[in-house]
Enzyme design. Structure first.
Site, short mmCIF file in Angstrom:
data_model
loop_
_atom_site.label_atom_id
_atom_site.label_comp_id
_atom_site.label_asym_id
_atom_site.label_seq_id
_atom_site.Cartn_x
_atom_site.Cartn_y
_atom_site.Cartn_z
N CYS A 2 0.86 -1.18 0.00
CA CYS A 2 0.00 0.00 0.00
C CYS A 2 0.90 1.23 0.00
O CYS A 2 2.10 1.12 0.20
CB CYS A 2 -0.84 0.03 1.26
SG CYS A 2 -1.81 -1.47 1.49
N ARG A 27 1.46 1.80 -5.95
CA ARG A 27 1.67 0.79 -4.90
C ARG A 27 0.41 0.01 -4.56
O ARG A 27 0.44 -0.91 -3.74
CB ARG A 27 2.19 1.48 -3.63
CG ARG A 27 3.47 2.24 -3.83
CD ARG A 27 3.92 2.92 -2.56
NE ARG A 27 4.20 1.98 -1.52
CZ ARG A 27 5.36 1.37 -1.33
NH1 ARG A 27 6.36 1.61 -2.14
NH2 ARG A 27 5.51 0.52 -0.36
N TRP A 74 -3.63 -1.81 -1.41
CA TRP A 74 -3.63 -3.06 -2.17
C TRP A 74 -4.08 -4.11 -1.18
O TRP A 74 -3.39 -4.40 -0.20
CB TRP A 74 -2.24 -3.37 -2.71
CG TRP A 74 -2.22 -4.49 -3.68
CD1 TRP A 74 -2.76 -4.51 -4.93
CD2 TRP A 74 -1.62 -5.78 -3.48
NE1 TRP A 74 -2.53 -5.73 -5.52
CE2 TRP A 74 -1.84 -6.53 -4.66
CE3 TRP A 74 -0.93 -6.37 -2.44
CZ2 TRP A 74 -1.40 -7.83 -4.81
CZ3 TRP A 74 -0.48 -7.67 -2.59
CH2 TRP A 74 -0.71 -8.38 -3.77
N ASN A 100 0.99 0.17 6.06
CA ASN A 100 1.43 -0.61 4.90
C ASN A 100 2.20 -1.80 5.46
O ASN A 100 3.17 -1.62 6.18
CB ASN A 100 2.34 0.24 4.00
CG ASN A 100 3.04 -0.59 2.94
OD1 ASN A 100 2.54 -1.62 2.52
ND2 ASN A 100 4.21 -0.15 2.52
N GLY A 101 1.73 -3.00 5.14
CA GLY A 101 2.41 -4.19 5.65
C GLY A 101 1.39 -5.22 6.07
O GLY A 101 0.26 -5.23 5.56
N GLU A 487 10.09 -12.55 -20.62
CA GLU A 487 9.79 -11.17 -20.22
C GLU A 487 8.75 -10.54 -21.16
O GLU A 487 7.84 -9.85 -20.70
CB GLU A 487 11.12 -10.37 -20.21
CG GLU A 487 11.01 -8.90 -19.90
CD GLU A 487 10.41 -8.57 -18.52
OE1 GLU A 487 10.23 -9.48 -17.69
OE2 GLU A 487 10.09 -7.39 -18.33
N LYS A 491 5.08 -9.15 -19.98
CA LYS A 491 4.61 -7.78 -20.23
C LYS A 491 3.22 -7.81 -20.85
O LYS A 491 2.33 -7.07 -20.44
CB LYS A 491 5.55 -7.02 -21.20
CG LYS A 491 6.81 -6.43 -20.73
CD LYS A 491 6.78 -5.52 -19.54
CE LYS A 491 6.77 -6.32 -18.28
NZ LYS A 491 7.88 -6.26 -17.41
N GLU A 494 0.50 -9.05 -18.25
CA GLU A 494 0.28 -8.09 -17.14
C GLU A 494 -0.62 -6.94 -17.53
O GLU A 494 -1.49 -6.56 -16.77
CB GLU A 494 1.61 -7.41 -16.77
CG GLU A 494 2.49 -8.04 -15.85
CD GLU A 494 3.62 -7.15 -15.37
OE1 GLU A 494 4.49 -6.78 -16.18
OE2 GLU A 494 3.64 -6.84 -14.17
N HIS A 510 7.97 -30.04 -27.92
CA HIS A 510 7.67 -30.94 -26.81
C HIS A 510 6.31 -30.65 -26.19
O HIS A 510 6.04 -31.05 -25.07
CB HIS A 510 8.76 -30.86 -25.74
CG HIS A 510 10.10 -31.29 -26.25
ND1 HIS A 510 10.44 -32.60 -26.47
CD2 HIS A 510 11.17 -30.55 -26.63
CE1 HIS A 510 11.67 -32.66 -26.95
NE2 HIS A 510 12.13 -31.42 -27.06
N LYS A 609 2.88 -2.45 -7.71
CA LYS A 609 4.24 -2.30 -8.21
C LYS A 609 5.22 -3.19 -7.47
O LYS A 609 6.04 -3.86 -8.08
CB LYS A 609 4.65 -0.83 -8.11
CG LYS A 609 6.05 -0.54 -8.61
CD LYS A 609 6.12 -0.74 -10.10
CE LYS A 609 7.52 -0.57 -10.64
NZ LYS A 609 7.67 -1.19 -11.97
C1 AGP Z 1 7.18 -6.77 -13.63
O1 AGP Z 1 6.61 -6.21 -14.75
C2 AGP Z 1 6.25 -7.07 -12.55
N1 AGP Z 1 5.42 -5.99 -12.20
C3 AGP Z 1 6.73 -7.93 -11.41
O2 AGP Z 1 6.89 -9.21 -11.95
C4 AGP Z 1 8.04 -7.54 -10.68
O3 AGP Z 1 9.13 -7.67 -11.54
C5 AGP Z 1 8.21 -8.42 -9.45
O4 AGP Z 1 7.13 -8.21 -8.57
C6 AGP Z 1 9.51 -8.20 -8.72
O5 AGP Z 1 9.61 -6.90 -8.21
P1 AGP Z 1 10.98 -6.29 -7.73
O6 AGP Z 1 11.89 -6.25 -8.88
O7 AGP Z 1 10.60 -4.91 -7.24
O8 AGP Z 1 11.49 -7.17 -6.64
#
Ligand code: AGP
Length: 614
Positions: A2, A27, A74, A100-101, A487, A491, A494, A510, A609
């Site tokens: 959060c 966040r 969040w 937050n936590g 990757e 992207k 997500e 396979h 994030k």
């Molecule tokens: C990446 O696009 C993502 N939002 C997510 O996978 C991210 O890379 C992952 O949560 C790790 O975060 P960090 O690099 O802040 O540890």
């Protein structure tokens, strides 16, 4: 995770709280809320984003308040509705909190409080925490600060918390363990944020609260820093931030993600600045210089990371094995932390994280510490928890990354990993000078090649239009392009919610080949010259089954270009560098597809994030 903000001082606070929350919305954005105090507390909360909350702030008095707290959530405990939103208030209506936590033992505390007559409106751990503090304050007959210190020693979990007592609106009490909290200071005006972005327009002087620290922010008496464990007074170490306001604003781009994609040439230069010297070529990374003996003797590197950082680590595996000839293992932090791993003397643990706050990576570090290894962290956020928990390391200097989908941080992680492996390989005599010089020459030019490939933007937009309605995508790459396939697929899923999977190209036969038909676009990253003919065969296999191929090619490619349905060219580069370039059109492809589908690109559903909970 959060975002939390707070202010106490001699200025009106409402605009700071709202604008600050907007900066922290990356966040989490399930719900939001504020409390401000003006003769009485005004509490406003709602499900959804800050813009919705803003529309509810109609009372004139709110504008005058000089103390307040805010939160963007969040959801962890309880549905993302208004009742579960922060700030939470204690049963007496006197104490307010934003958190937050996660409080792991909240259920046992809750049942004790229920027996004492407390009732709870929400399902959250935070409402339990604020009532625990109320109970301690009453039974011990102490002020808020002391009650916070006593109560937080009874909780298990992670927190960055801010408390406000309506009986003493001259004071805010904050504390931290695990989750981030930073205080901006300008005389006796105190600005609180989960990161500094909410307050950099007001001050660059700040205090990063350390774990197990609390601060009492009093608009008359100033700041007092104390240890949560001993209650002793500590000396605050103030820092001057180098962050510029423009770094956390969109700067004319429609989305942060697009801004961050186009910022990459600058980020690459920042990541290399001061670390690469030319004529004669030399890499100079102080943390490698200082620890060269340990590094040279190491048996193995163990990368621990999540998500995109895990993909970058996989690229790191190729780099370190190829250039420094050190065995590497790449571990999902979430798996590693619960295994019974074998960590031996000479193993170096390398946590890799953009935010430096990812809960699984932090927990994996803590677990690994039991074996007493050397911990070398690679982070973006300066002063983050992972940066503090490691023995040494390197910052990637990508600047603030606000879009939830990582773009520039991934690129800078890859650049740093390449540079580190080159440096180590050369210093330990595993890498000959010719290759060392060649890659350094490539690294110093790479930002120009990224600029050059932006010329393909319109074409990528056109390809996005063509495939925007596909429901599944496959991404294939061999060798160093395999992490790029993973990757690229991440992207797309997500931000556009299209199902996408990344595979090593040769694995297609396979299993995944069964999926191929005219409705399944396959993105093939085909820049690896050494295995060009193998990837060409994979493309043929897809085409002969009616699949659609979008190929990422090096300039001058003739064969795959002829048979692919669509292609995007990247400038020619060494095979160790071309994957970093090949990733960028995939960022743009995902962006444009998501944009055409009208998705919330910077804040995709269900994501945050940095994931500061398990
Ligand atoms: C990446 O696009 C993502 N939002 C997510 O996978 C991210 O890379 C992952 O949560 C790790 O975060 P960090 O690099 O802040 O540890």
């Amino acid at each position: 995770m959060c975002g939390i903000v707070g202010y106490i001082g001699s200025n009106p606070t409402l605009d700071f709280l709202i604008e600050g929350l907007k900066k922290l919305e990356y966040r989490g954005y399930d719900s939001s809320g504020i409390v401000v105090f003006m003769e009485k507390p005004y509490l406003k909360k709602c499900q959804g984003k800050i813009l919705k909350l803003e529309k509810t702030l109609i009372e004139k008095e709110l504008k005058l308040a000089q103390v307040g707290l805010g939160h963007t959530r969040w959801a962890t405990h309880g549905a993302p509705n208004t009742v579960n939103s922060h700030p939470h208030v204690s049963n007496s209506g006197e104490l307010y909190v934003v958190h937050n936590g996660i409080i792991e033992n909240y259920e046992s505390i809750k049942s004790v409080l229920i027996k004492k007559g407390y009732h709870f409106k929400s399902e959250t751990d935070t409402e339990v925490l604020v009532n625990l503090i109320e109970e301690v304050k009453k039974t011990e007959n102490v002020k808020l600060g002391k009650a916070v210190q006593i109560a937080l020693n009874q909780v298990i979990g992670a927190f960055a918390v801010c408390f406000l007592d309506v009986n003493n609106p001259n004071e805010i009490v904050v504390a931290k363990l695990g989750s981030p909290l930073v205080i901006g200071i300008e005389n006796n005006n105190f600005y609180i944020g989960s990161d500094p972005s909410p307050f950099i327009r007001y001050t660059n002087r700040c205090l990063y609260l350390g774990d197990n620290e609390m601060a009492i922010l009093n608009k008359k008496e100033g700041l007092t820093l104390r240890s949560l464990q001993t209650d002793n007074i500590l000396k605050p170490k103030l820092e001057n931030l180098k962050l510029e306001l423009e770094q956390v604003e969109k700067g004319g781009f429609k989305h942060f993600m697009l801004k961050e994609i186009f910022e990459q040439p600058k980020n690459i230069k920042d990541a290399l600045r001061g670390r690469i010297l030319t004529r004669p070529n030399r890499i100079k990374i102080s943390s490698i210089e200082e620890n060269i003996t340990k590094m040279a003797k190491s048996n193995r590197l163990i990368f621990i990371a999540c998500g995109s950082s895990w993909h970058a680590s996989l690229l790191g595996e190729y780099y370190f094995e190829e250039l420094a000839r050190i065995p590497v293992e790449v571990e999902y932090a979430s798996e590693f932390r619960y295994r019974n791993p074998i960590i031996k003397e000479g193993d170096i643990i390398v946590p890799l994280s953009q935010s430096g706050e990812t809960a699984d990576t932090l927990a994996a570090i803590k677990m690994a510490k039991e074996f007493n290894p050397f911990l070398f962290g690679i982070c973006n956020v300066v002063g983050s928890s992972i940066a503090r928990e490691t023995d040494s390391g390197v910052y990637i200097h990508a600047g603030p990354e606000i879009g939830v989908a990582s773009t520039k941080a991934f690129t800078c992680q890859a650049i740093i990993l390449l540079m580190l492996s080159l440096d180590l390989g050369y210093r330990t005599g595993k890498l000959e000078g010719l290759k060392y010089n060649l890659i350094i020459d490539e690294l110093v030019k790479i930002h120009q090649k990224v600029e050059q490939l932006f010329k393909e933007s319109k074409k990528i937009e056109h390809i996005a239009k063509k495939y925007q309605n596909s429901r599944n995508f496959l991404y294939l790459g061999r060798g160093l392009n395999f992490p790029i396939a993973l990757e690229g697929a991440l992207k797309l899923k997500e931000i556009s919610y299209i199902h996408a999977e990344g595979y090593p190209a040769a694995e297609m036969k396979h299993g995944p080949i069964a999926l191929i038909d005219k409705d399944m676009p396959v993105v093939v990253i085909a820049t690896e010259k050494g295995k060009y003919h193998k990837i060409l065969s994979n493309v043929m296999e897809i085409k002969s089954r009616g699949g659609k191929v979008i190929a990422i090619l090096s300039q001058g490619d003739e064969d795959i270009r002829r048979i692919a349905d669509d292609f995007i060219e990247i400038p020619n580069a060494d095979e160790l560098v071309s994957p970093i370039l090949a990733n960028i059109p995939l960022q743009l492809l995902a962006y444009h597809i998501a944009e055409l589908k009208g998705c919330e690109i910077d804040q995709p559903r269900n994501l945050a994030k940095s994931v500061t909970v398990e």
